[in-house]
Design a protein around this motif. Structure first.
Motif, PDB file in Angstrom:
ATOM      1  N   ASN A 132      99.624  17.497  75.003  1.00 20.46           N
ATOM      2  CA  ASN A 132      98.239  17.074  74.816  1.00 20.46           C
ATOM      3  C   ASN A 132      97.305  18.249  74.564  1.00 20.46           C
ATOM      4  O   ASN A 132      96.206  18.058  74.042  1.00 20.46           O
ATOM      5  N   LEU A 133      97.726  19.460  74.948  1.00 24.11           N
ATOM      6  CA  LEU A 133      96.893  20.630  74.675  1.00 24.11           C
ATOM      7  C   LEU A 133      96.783  20.857  73.170  1.00 24.11           C
ATOM      8  O   LEU A 133      95.694  21.103  72.641  1.00 24.11           O
ATOM      9  N   VAL A 134      97.919  20.778  72.461  1.00 22.04           N
ATOM     10  CA  VAL A 134      97.891  20.916  70.999  1.00 22.04           C
ATOM     11  C   VAL A 134      97.112  19.760  70.383  1.00 22.04           C
ATOM     12  O   VAL A 134      96.275  19.959  69.490  1.00 22.04           O
ATOM     13  N   LYS A 135      97.372  18.543  70.861  1.00 22.92           N
ATOM     14  CA  LYS A 135      96.678  17.375  70.310  1.00 22.92           C
ATOM     15  C   LYS A 135      95.184  17.436  70.606  1.00 22.92           C
ATOM     16  O   LYS A 135      94.359  17.028  69.780  1.00 22.92           O
ATOM     17  N   THR A 210      92.270  43.414  79.055  1.00 24.20           N
ATOM     18  CA  THR A 210      92.912  44.478  78.277  1.00 24.20           C
ATOM     19  C   THR A 210      94.373  44.632  78.660  1.00 24.20           C
ATOM     20  O   THR A 210      95.248  44.785  77.796  1.00 24.20           O
ATOM     21  N   ARG A 211      94.656  44.576  79.965  1.00 20.22           N
ATOM     22  CA  ARG A 211      96.039  44.702  80.419  1.00 20.22           C
ATOM     23  C   ARG A 211      96.887  43.531  79.942  1.00 20.22           C
ATOM     24  O   ARG A 211      98.042  43.702  79.525  1.00 20.22           O
ATOM     25  N   PHE A 212      96.312  42.326  79.967  1.00 20.69           N
ATOM     26  CA  PHE A 212      97.065  41.149  79.527  1.00 20.69           C
ATOM     27  C   PHE A 212      97.408  41.238  78.043  1.00 20.69           C
ATOM     28  O   PHE A 212      98.552  41.005  77.641  1.00 20.69           O
ATOM     29  N   LEU A 213      96.411  41.589  77.214  1.00 23.87           N
ATOM     30  CA  LEU A 213      96.640  41.648  75.770  1.00 23.87           C
ATOM     31  C   LEU A 213      97.445  42.879  75.362  1.00 23.87           C
ATOM     32  O   LEU A 213      98.205  42.836  74.396  1.00 23.87           O
ATOM     33  N   GLY A 214      97.284  43.983  76.097  1.00 21.64           N
ATOM     34  CA  GLY A 214      97.964  45.218  75.711  1.00 21.64           C
ATOM     35  C   GLY A 214      99.385  45.324  76.221  1.00 21.64           C
ATOM     36  O   GLY A 214     100.244  45.918  75.556  1.00 21.64           O
ATOM     37  N   ARG A 215      99.669  44.727  77.400  1.00 23.84           N
ATOM     38  CA  ARG A 215     100.988  44.896  78.019  1.00 23.84           C
ATOM     39  C   ARG A 215     101.788  43.601  78.120  1.00 23.84           C
ATOM     40  O   ARG A 215     102.963  43.563  77.789  1.00 23.84           O
ATOM     41  N   GLU A 216     101.145  42.548  78.619  1.00 23.78           N
ATOM     42  CA  GLU A 216     101.887  41.314  78.882  1.00 23.78           C
ATOM     43  C   GLU A 216     102.109  40.486  77.615  1.00 23.78           C
ATOM     44  O   GLU A 216     103.169  39.916  77.421  1.00 23.78           O
ATOM     45  N   GLN A 217     101.074  40.404  76.759  1.00 25.05           N
ATOM     46  CA  GLN A 217     101.175  39.600  75.533  1.00 25.05           C
ATOM     47  C   GLN A 217     100.607  40.383  74.349  1.00 25.05           C
ATOM     48  O   GLN A 217      99.586  39.985  73.745  1.00 25.05           O
ATOM     49  N   PRO A 218     101.232  41.490  73.965  1.00 24.56           N
ATOM     50  CA  PRO A 218     100.710  42.258  72.821  1.00 24.56           C
ATOM     51  C   PRO A 218     100.779  41.481  71.511  1.00 24.56           C
ATOM     52  O   PRO A 218     100.036  41.771  70.576  1.00 24.56           O
ATOM     53  N   GLY A 219     101.665  40.486  71.453  1.00 27.34           N
ATOM     54  CA  GLY A 219     101.761  39.679  70.234  1.00 27.34           C
ATOM     55  C   GLY A 219     100.482  38.913  69.948  1.00 27.34           C
ATOM     56  O   GLY A 219     100.116  38.701  68.784  1.00 27.34           O
ATOM     57  N   ILE A 220      99.769  38.495  71.007  1.00 28.73           N
ATOM     58  CA  ILE A 220      98.505  37.788  70.810  1.00 28.73           C
ATOM     59  C   ILE A 220      97.495  38.704  70.135  1.00 28.73           C
ATOM     60  O   ILE A 220      96.793  38.312  69.201  1.00 28.73           O
ATOM     61  N   LEU A 221      97.411  39.945  70.626  1.00 30.49           N
ATOM     62  CA  LEU A 221      96.465  40.900  70.044  1.00 30.49           C
ATOM     63  C   LEU A 221      96.798  41.174  68.578  1.00 30.49           C
ATOM     64  O   LEU A 221      95.909  41.211  67.715  1.00 30.49           O
ATOM     65  N   LYS A 222      98.079  41.354  68.275  1.00 25.65           N
ATOM     66  CA  LYS A 222      98.477  41.595  66.883  1.00 25.65           C
ATOM     67  C   LYS A 222      98.177  40.387  66.009  1.00 25.65           C
ATOM     68  O   LYS A 222      97.757  40.528  64.849  1.00 25.65           O
ATOM     69  N   LEU A 223      98.385  39.186  66.554  1.00 25.78           N
ATOM     70  CA  LEU A 223      98.068  37.972  65.808  1.00 25.78           C
ATOM     71  C   LEU A 223      96.583  37.923  65.469  1.00 25.78           C
ATOM     72  O   LEU A 223      96.193  37.598  64.339  1.00 25.78           O
ATOM     73  N   LEU A 224      95.734  38.259  66.441  1.00 27.45           N
ATOM     74  CA  LEU A 224      94.294  38.219  66.219  1.00 27.45           C
ATOM     75  C   LEU A 224      93.856  39.258  65.195  1.00 27.45           C
ATOM     76  O   LEU A 224      92.994  38.991  64.346  1.00 27.45           O
ATOM     77  N   ILE A 339      98.776  27.981  70.713  1.00 25.18           N
ATOM     78  CA  ILE A 339      99.798  28.932  71.136  1.00 25.18           C
ATOM     79  C   ILE A 339      99.215  29.932  72.126  1.00 25.18           C
ATOM     80  O   ILE A 339      99.807  30.235  73.177  1.00 25.18           O
ATOM     81  N   ILE A 340      98.034  30.456  71.830  1.00 28.18           N
ATOM     82  CA  ILE A 340      97.398  31.446  72.709  1.00 28.18           C
ATOM     83  C   ILE A 340      97.048  30.828  74.055  1.00 28.18           C
ATOM     84  O   ILE A 340      97.292  31.424  75.112  1.00 28.18           O
ATOM     85  N   GLN A 341      96.490  29.615  74.045  1.00 19.99           N
ATOM     86  CA  GLN A 341      96.157  28.945  75.306  1.00 19.99           C
ATOM     87  C   GLN A 341      97.409  28.681  76.135  1.00 19.99           C
ATOM     88  O   GLN A 341      97.392  28.801  77.365  1.00 19.99           O
ATOM     89  N   GLY A 342      98.502  28.324  75.476  1.00 15.08           N
ATOM     90  CA  GLY A 342      99.746  28.054  76.190  1.00 15.08           C
ATOM     91  C   GLY A 342     100.353  29.289  76.832  1.00 15.08           C
ATOM     92  O   GLY A 342     101.147  29.173  77.768  1.00 15.08           O
ATOM     93  N   ARG A 343      99.994  30.487  76.353  1.00 17.77           N
ATOM     94  CA  ARG A 343     100.538  31.739  76.898  1.00 17.77           C
ATOM     95  C   ARG A 343      99.555  32.463  77.801  1.00 17.77           C
ATOM     96  O   ARG A 343      99.818  33.597  78.203  1.00 17.77           O
ATOM     97  N   THR A 344      98.420  31.835  78.101  1.00 18.02           N
ATOM     98  CA  THR A 344      97.377  32.490  78.891  1.00 18.02           C
ATOM     99  C   THR A 344      97.227  31.828  80.256  1.00 18.02           C
ATOM    100  O   THR A 344      97.098  30.598  80.333  1.00 18.02           O
ATOM    101  N   PRO A 345      97.227  32.602  81.360  1.00 12.98           N
ATOM    102  CA  PRO A 345      96.997  32.027  82.683  1.00 12.98           C
ATOM    103  C   PRO A 345      95.598  31.437  82.792  1.00 12.98           C
ATOM    104  O   PRO A 345      94.657  31.907  82.142  1.00 12.98           O
ATOM    105  N   GLU A 346      95.450  30.427  83.657  1.00  9.11           N
ATOM    106  CA  GLU A 346      94.174  29.732  83.797  1.00  9.11           C
ATOM    107  C   GLU A 346      93.037  30.678  84.191  1.00  9.11           C
ATOM    108  O   GLU A 346      91.924  30.580  83.688  1.00  9.11           O
ATOM    109  N   GLY A 414     104.470  33.551  81.715  1.00  7.80           N
ATOM    110  CA  GLY A 414     104.326  32.774  82.934  1.00  7.80           C
ATOM    111  C   GLY A 414     102.995  32.125  83.193  1.00  7.80           C
ATOM    112  O   GLY A 414     102.378  32.364  84.204  1.00  7.80           O
ATOM    113  N   ARG A 415     102.505  31.318  82.278  1.00  5.17           N
ATOM    114  CA  ARG A 415     101.302  30.547  82.581  1.00  5.17           C
ATOM    115  C   ARG A 415     101.714  29.322  83.373  1.00  5.17           C
ATOM    116  O   ARG A 415     102.502  28.508  82.931  1.00  5.17           O
ATOM    117  N   THR A 416     101.170  29.187  84.545  1.00  7.33           N
ATOM    118  CA  THR A 416     101.483  28.030  85.369  1.00  7.33           C
ATOM    119  C   THR A 416     100.687  26.832  84.899  1.00  7.33           C
ATOM    120  O   THR A 416      99.491  26.934  84.613  1.00  7.33           O
TER     121      THR A 416
END
Length: 424
Positions: A132-135, A210-224, A339-346, A414-416
């Motif tokens: 439902n997040l995508v929808k 910065t730590r999340f985008l630079g270390r945990e999910q660098p792919g998001i930053l590159k996508l942006l 995709i970004i929301q699904g990989r981001t903690p609340e 690990g987004r819960t």
């Protein structure tokens, strides 16, 4: 039991967004016609658009921090109320033939938008989860697309018949109605256990992002960053080039431009609808094909100005190609945001959404200024602007294939899953 998509909260959010976007798009359309009629210059038009975007780019990170620290419902109500009041005051203050008030209004709305856009984007994953997040994101995009479908045609008739001032009054009513509808949204808000100084709070939240985008999910930053690079060319050609080519170069009426904008709205609806229908089949690797399609759409637009065609024939070629491009933009943004929301903690949602909003927009003022100057310089030979731009974007799409394949293979950090807001 499957979660219902249109919960009470999400329904009121959608109704509010429909009213807000109806006003917002009507205002942007009327002001674009007004500024082009007053100046006849793509450079001035692009400069005004770029100036209005700067506050949003600079202040969006603060908007994300506010969205994670304060009650999101209250933020939206306050910001839409202020938007309505500012537009109403601009309607009273606007003298005939003066674009200064229009420019000031765009800047003020840009400041408010810097705080509202991350808040709205952070609300969706708080209300919905799973498929439902995508929808839900697709539904939000479809509301935006339908608003962009309706407003240009009606706005052109309204603007041509009554002028710019009554448009301001109608738009103010839309913003105030949005604030009223948002009062019925009920979202859980957990107050922080302590209240650090504002400077320490900003420093802490920026460090987390910065730590999340630079270390945990660098792919998001590159996508942006990749999306921003493509936006430099596509947004510049679309936002500045399309109205300038139709109204100034081809000399066509505001009604024909309004009809074209409505057609772009239909294309945007179809793009977001495609994401909703194919939510279970889409893969990140498909986005490189979307980039290539952007470039391929610009090339026939340039060819139209090389061939001995009438103004109406060129208009229909521009309309067809820009509609295809608009459908691709809607498809890309809907899927990428999901995709970004699904990989981001609340607890980082507001801050990361503000980064998404900021980075996706950062190239647009540069692109608008560059393309404004280019279209003014090559007003009699627009193919020298459109064809090279299309070729460059095609190359970016080809070189991005490897990145999208690698990003698809990376595991989310690990987004819960959050329990959706319950209805009362």
């Amino acid at each position: 039991m499957p979660q219902k998509l249109f919960t009470r909260n999400f329904t009121f959010l959608m109704l509010g967004q429909a009213s807000s976007l109806l006003g917002n798009y009507t205002l942007k359309f009327a002001l674009s016609m007004y500024v082009l009629e007053q100046t006849g210059s793509a450079t001035i038009f692009a400069g005004l658009l770029a100036l209005a975007m700067l506050p949003t780019i600079l202040l969006s990170p603060l908007g994300g921090i506010l969205a994670d620290r304060a009650n999101r419902r209250n933020i939206m109500v306050a910001l839409d109320t202020l938007s309505g009041l500012f537009v109403l005051m601009a309607g009273f203050a606007l003298p005939a033939g003066d674009i200064c008030v229009s420019g000031a209004l765009l800047v003020l709305l840009s400041v408010l938008g810097a705080f509202e856009s991350p808040t709205v984007q952070a609300c969706v994953p708080q209300m919905l989860s799973g498929d439902n997040l995508v929808k839900g994101n697709a539904a939000v995009n479809q509301v935006a697309s339908i608003a962009s479908l309706v407003t240009p045609f009606l706005g052109s008739l309204f603007y041509s018949a009554f002028g710019i001032r009554p448009v301001f009054y109608a738009v103010a009513a839309c913003f105030l109605l949005t604030a009223f509808l948002e009062c019925f949204i009920q979202l859980e808000h957990k107050k922080a256990a302590y209240s650090p100084r504002i400077s320490a709070l900003i420093k802490e939240d920026i460090s987390l992002s910065t730590r999340f985008l630079g270390r945990e999910q660098p792919g998001i930053l590159k996508l942006l960053l990749l999306a921003a690079l493509v936006s430099l060319f596509v947004a510049g050609a679309t936002v500045v080039g399309f109205p300038y080519l139709v109204r100034t170069v081809l000399g066509l009426s505001a009604e024909l431009y309004g009809a074209a904008e409505s057609a772009l709205g239909v294309a945007s609806v179809l793009g977001s609808l495609g994401v909703a229908l194919m939510a279970n089949k889409l893969r990140m690797r498909h986005l490189s094909t979307v980039f290539i399609a952007f470039g391929l759409c610009l090339i026939p637009c340039g060819m139209a100005f090389l061939l001995p065609l009438s103004a109406l024939n060129r208009y229909f070629i521009l309309l067809t190609m820009f509609c295809l491009s608009q459908a691709g933009c809607s498809f890309f943004s809907t899927y990428a945001i999901s995709i970004i929301q699904g990989r981001t903690p609340e607890h980082l949602m507001g801050k990361i959404m503000s980064c998404v909003f900021t980075l996706s927009m950062c190239a647009q003022p540069v692109g608008q200024m560059v393309y404004g100057a280019l279209f003014d310089h090559f007003s009699s030979s627009a193919h020298w602007v459109l064809i090279p731009s299309g070729l460059i974007v095609c190359l970016i799409g080809l070189f991005s294939k490897g990145f999208f394949r690698n990003f698809e293979g990376q595991a989310p950090s690990g987004r819960t899953e959050q329990t959706p807001a319950q209805e009362n």
